[in-house]
Design an enzyme around this catalytic site. Structure first.
Site, PDB file in Angstrom:
ATOM      1  N   CYS A   1       2.494   0.744  15.504  1.00 21.68           N
ATOM      2  CA  CYS A   1       3.385   0.076  16.455  1.00 21.68           C
ATOM      3  C   CYS A   1       4.285   1.089  17.154  1.00 21.68           C
ATOM      4  CB  CYS A   1       4.233  -0.975  15.745  1.00 21.68           C
ATOM      5  SG  CYS A   1       3.282  -2.399  15.183  1.00 21.68           S
TER       6      CYS A   1
ATOM      7  N   CYS B   1       5.816   0.303  11.987  1.00 21.89           N
ATOM      8  CA  CYS B   1       4.851   1.210  11.369  1.00 21.89           C
ATOM      9  C   CYS B   1       4.439   2.264  12.405  1.00 21.89           C
ATOM     10  CB  CYS B   1       3.624   0.436  10.890  1.00 21.89           C
ATOM     11  SG  CYS B   1       2.583  -0.174  12.243  1.00 21.89           S
TER      12      CYS B   1
ATOM     13  N   GLU C   1       5.643  -6.277  16.746  1.00 18.50           N
ATOM     14  CA  GLU C   1       5.869  -5.392  17.893  1.00 18.50           C
ATOM     15  C   GLU C   1       4.652  -5.388  18.819  1.00 18.50           C
ATOM     16  OE1 GLU C   1       7.630  -3.326  14.193  1.00 18.50           O
ATOM     17  OE2 GLU C   1       5.949  -4.605  14.666  1.00 18.50           O
TER      18      GLU C   1
ATOM     19  N   HIS D   1       0.878  -6.965  14.282  1.00 20.41           N
ATOM     20  CA  HIS D   1       2.289  -6.844  13.954  1.00 20.41           C
ATOM     21  C   HIS D   1       3.142  -7.458  15.069  1.00 20.41           C
ATOM     22  CE1 HIS D   1       1.805  -3.317  10.904  1.00 20.41           C
ATOM     23  NE2 HIS D   1       1.059  -4.366  10.601  1.00 20.41           N
TER      24      HIS D   1
END
Length: 195
Positions: A144, A141, A114, A112
């Site tokens: 993260c 999410c 992040e 992801h």
């Protein structure tokens, strides 16, 4: 033109030499005369949007910008690790397995945005992230979120929602300020109250 007049003309954005037309012509041609200067939140979210354009994910393009003291520390977008074939070449594992958005994050070839932002901060100079802000085009999410909390991130500004109730609950419990961004060039992101 006298030195004082020249200085005054420069401060008003008017050419002092006179070769570019009259002062009225020069004043009307100043670029960005009606420009609305973006807030810091808007500025960094625009950069997150640009970062998202590098994404190689077939489902959603997400960009993230890690900021401290109004300075960019690192950026990241969602996609596969370096040296691995992009999903655009080999297809989406999640689509092939029929996994809905927000579930089974471990079943994905990519990272992801992040996660990549924190990795870039660590890899390129061991940049301190404590007390920083993350601007992200999508709500983080739970995976993260846990990483951002442990990295010391104190504020998260996001635009698009994401179906992960655990993430919002963890952020609230950890005392991380969660702000929903709405496209308002001069205004700041608004703290989320439903989390």
């Amino acid at each position: 033109m006298a030195q004082a007049e020249e200085k005054d003309a420069l401060l008003r954005g008017v050419p002092a030499c006179g070769c570019c037309g009259s002062e009225a012509d020069a004043a009307s041609s100043v670029p960005y005369r009606n420009y609305v200067r973006p807030s810091w939140d808007n500025y960094f979210m625009q950069i997150a949007d640009a970062v998202a354009t590098r994404s190689t994910c077939l489902r959603r393009h997400v960009g993230a910008v890690l900021v401290a003291d109004k300075r960019i520390l690192a950026t990241g977008y969602n996609g596969v690790p370096a040296g691995i074939a992009h999903c655009s070449k080999v297809g989406c594992l999640r689509e092939r397995l029929g996994i809905p958005s927000g579930e089974r994050h471990e079943l994905c070839r990519g990272l992801h945005a992040e996660q990549n932002t924190l990795i870039q901060a660590a890899r390129h100079g061991g940049i301190a992230t404590d007390g920083s802000t993350v601007y992200c085009t999508a709500h983080p999410c739970a995976q993260c979120t846990k990483m951002l909390i442990n990295a010391g991130v104190k504020r998260i500004v996001y635009r698009d929602s994401y179906p992960d109730e655990l993430s919002a609950a963890l952020l609230k419990e950890a005392g991380v300020e969660l702000c929903h961004f709405e496209d308002d060039p001069g205004g700041p992101a608004v703290p989320t109250t439903d989390a």
